[in-house]
Design a protein around this motif. Structure first.
Motif: not given
Length: 772
Positions: A544, A547, A551
């Motif tokens: 995460n 990620r 982003s």
């Protein structure tokens, strides 16, 4: 038809040499001429349309008479037809035997001096018997398949002249040219008839023997053998013509591959036998494809082919450090393998099992190991696999049969010593199609996999050179026999500092490159990375985290493409702007101390986590109420905790009767998430004691441990994951069983220095640490 008895041949007629045939009287035949030869037959119009034909004895020289046989045939020219290419087709009728006595050179036509040979025959019993026998033999030859034109058979039935019959039959017997010339030179009709009879008798005998053999072969040879014989004949014809069909080329290519495959002797025998069988199968048969595919796998397997290991330990260590941060134990184990490999050429590949939460780098570590060793990398996922044939393959009797994934991937890799990763080994299923986990027992046993036999190949293949690596999130679902064959290397979660280092060295450069920001890369401030780790991700791994960084990079790329000024620096404020409000809060730091609520530590597949055990009391009949999706083991821990408090209530000034008129309710929040395990025992005891004594529990103290009915604190697992979870949640003090003190070696030094650890043997010590 010309009456040959009244024919008179002129003394001088044009002469034409024959090369590939002998002309007989009574014979009507065509000749195809070149342009320069037409003049010979046009000259015949001045000689009663007759020409003399004689077969060459030797190559034509200056003296034509010496190059030709002395006896020939006078023929009448019946038709001359001009052809488009400049040549001509001339039709001739044989008239009478002639003898050449000389030649007259008359350019461009050579004239021959000829002497007509008159034949006289009289009917005798011998000639009649020979004629009758000859007729009978011709009919026998016809019955054995010797083809003769219908008009010839009709003529033979009515011919009783021995001279004419012998010449006519000689035309349809396959005799060498020299034998035909001998018959032509035999002037006595009766003698000639005898020679023809002898030749025809031999021909009939050959036809009889051939017919008997053919009949016997037909009885024994079925349809398949007949087709094989025809194909062999066709193959021979094609070889004579210099042609080779695709199937022959395919079989030749298979034979070449078979010889170059360096198979073990027992496998080579099976492959040779299968190739011989393939040569007999009709290409249109489904069996042909099955056998062809089987041979493809046999010849394509890397029986003796492998990559050369990189034995430079220092270089291998650099590769591992370049790809992964920390993971010291795993890297050390790989370097140990390389060290042994450099000292001993032949060794069995280890079976390593990486166990840890998602996102800690188990799969990518396998790729790094392959790169460090210089080997090919293979990965298959076992998650959800329920069919044993996926491992061992299908037997070739099934339609669409294929080898198992193990053999398939090694076949594709073309190497007998790859790094083979079996991902998610803890998620293998089981149903009516077999147990894939049991099929893996032979694959992952160095003492057995030297002769691994796939159901499809049905021959042993040596897997000892393969380095098998398995991954799992947890060990419990793996069957004990399979777990026993693997060397387990646990990979715990990362600390905040480790995550920041991984983000700086690996994740941020990778995401900047993948999102097209390589020319103007933004700089992530350490505080911004810490903000992402603490407020937007709460995990053991870094998936995460990657990620979230990706982003942010995508939003920067969007601004660049819109013509806005590119962000040069990513600050905590930019993180909040791009990722929105924080998703995770420090539960411990944000809450106040409360009565009956104690902080516990739990292990999950995704790493460690904190839990809150809440206890409350109400009027009732002394029942214990448990909620929060608790498993059977956790429910038993709660009952044991209550029994301990009831039995030892006097230590906290609690009367035994105080439990008779009240119900105790224990709840673990996040009720939709199933929870199980015994490690929350001391947490439940502390929560009940906090409830009945009214003493608040300190929220910055977290504990884990299993209890007995006498209050002893027993060892638990997952210490590192639980400690890391306590640190992430802002806990200051961690209570652990004394028996887990040795597990602190796995906890990073910075975490040990930041937290206070208390080791207890009795639950009373844990209560004293947690309650005010």
């Amino acid at each position: 038809m010309t009456d040959h008895s009244t024919i008179v041949v002129p003394e001088v007629i044009p002469l034409y040499p024959l090369r590939e045939m002998v002309a007989f009287p009574y014979m009507i035949f065509p000749l195809f001429l070149k342009q320069e030869e037409i003049a010979i037959f046009e000259e015949a119009t001045w000689h009663d349309n007759m020409v003399a034909l004689a077969m060459l004895r030797t190559e034509l020289t200056g003296d034509m008479l010496s190059s030709l046989h002395a006896v020939g045939t006078a023929c009448r020219v019946t038709q001359i037809q001009r052809l488009p290419d400049g040549g001509a087709k001339v039709t001739l009728e044989g008239l009478s035997r002639i003898r050449l006595t000389g030649t007259i050179e008359d350019k461009p036509v050579t004239l021959g001096r000829v002497e007509q040979i008159r034949e006289f025959s009289e009917k005798t019993m011998v000639s009649e018997a020979l004629v009758s026998s000859l007729n009978a033999l011709l009919k026998i030859a016809l019955s054995y398949g010797r083809p003769l034109p219908d008009d010839v058979m009709k003529m033979i039935d009515y011919i009783d002249n021995p001279a004419r019959l012998s010449d006519l039959v000689a035309l349809y017997i396959n005799l060498p040219l020299e034998e035909q010339q001998t018959l032509l030179e035999t002037v006595d009709p009766l003698e000639r008839l005898k020679k023809v009879y002898m030749h025809l008798t031999a021909e009939v005998q050959r036809l009889q023997v051939k017919g008997e053999v053919q009949a016997e072969v037909t009885k024994r040879v079925g349809k398949t053998q007949k087709e094989f014989i025809l194909r062999e004949q066709m193959k021979q014809i094609q070889e004579e013509l210099g042609e080779e069909d695709a199937r022959s080329a395919e079989l030749t290519d298979l034979r070449r591959k078979l010889d170059a495959a360096r198979m073990p002797d027992e496998v080579k025998k099976i492959a040779d036998k299968e190739l011989r069988r393939l040569e007999r199968i009709n290409p249109a048969s489904p069996e042909y494809t099955v056998s062809r595919t089987y041979l493809d796998y046999l010849t394509g397997m890397p029986w003796q082919t492998g990559t050369t290991d990189n034995r430079d330990i220092n270089q291998a260590e650099e590769v591992l450090n370049e790809d992964h941060y920390n993971l010291k134990k795993v890297k050390e184990r790989i370097l140990e393998y390389l060290a042994v490999r450099s000292l001993r050429e032949k060794m069995k590949g280890p079976i390593l099992c990486f166990v840890g939460p998602p996102g800690v780098g188990k799969t990518s570590l396998g790729k790094s190991i392959a790169r460090a060793l210089g080997r090919k990398f293979i990965r298959i996922s076992l998650g959800g696999m329920r069919d044993e044939a996926e491992i061992r393959g299908h037997r070739r009797t099934y339609i669409g049969a294929l080898p198992g994934r193990i053999i398939q991937e090694i076949y594709r890799a073309g190497s007998n010593n790859p790094v083979f990763m079996l991902d998610e080994v803890d998620k293998v299923g089981l149903d009516f199609r077999g147990d894939p986990a049991s099929a893996l027992l032979e694959v992952l046993d160095p003492e057995q996999n030297f002769s691994f036999t796939d159901h499809y190949l049905d021959v042993p293949f040596d897997l000892t050179n393969v380095m098998f690596i398995t991954t799992a999130n947890q060990l419990d679902p793996i069957p004990p026999p399979l777990r026993d064959r693997m060397e387990v290397l646990p990979l715990a979660g990362y600390t905040t500092e480790e995550k920041a280092m991984i983000a700086d060295r690996f994740l941020i450069p990778k995401e900047i490159e993948e999102n097209g920001l390589g020319t103007t890369p933004p700089v992530f401030e350490p505080a911004a990375v810490a903000r992402i780790i603490g407020d937007y991700t709460r995990e053991a791994g870094v998936r995460n985290l990657q990620r979230s960084i990706g982003s942010i990079c995508r939003k920067v790329a969007k601004e660049v493409t819109q013509g806005k000024e590119a962000r040069q620096t990513i600050t905590p404020a930019v993180v909040e702007e791009f990722l929105g409000p924080r998703r995770f809060f420090n539960e411990v730091a944000a809450e106040k101390d409360r009565t009956g609520v104690v902080t516990g530590l739990a292990w999950t597949e995704t790493g460690g986590d904190i839990i809150f055990v809440e206890a409350t009391r109400m009027k009732g009949k002394g029942d214990l109420i448990l909620t929060g999706s608790l498993g059977d083991v956790m429910k038993e821990s709660a009952r044991a905790a209550l029994s301990f408090v009831q039995a030892n209530g006097s230590e906290w000034d609690v009367a035994d009767t105080s439990f008779d008129s009240a119900n105790i309710h224990i709840h673990v929040p996040a009720g939709s998430i199933p929870k199980d395990g015994p490690s929350a025992g001391i947490t439940m005891v502390t929560a009940i004691v906090s409830l009945i004594t009214g003493r608040p529990a300190r929220r910055d103290v977290a504990m884990t441990g299993e209890i007995s009915l006498t209050g002893r604190v027993l060892a638990i697992g997952g210490v590192k994951e639980k400690v890391l979870a306590a640190r992430r949640a802002g806990v200051k003090k961690v209570v652990l069983p004394t028996r887990n003190r040795q597990d602190m070696e796995d906890v990073p030094d910075d975490v040990r220095n930041e937290l206070e650890f208390v080791f207890v043997d009795d639950v009373r010590e844990a209560i004293a640490q947690a309650l005010q």
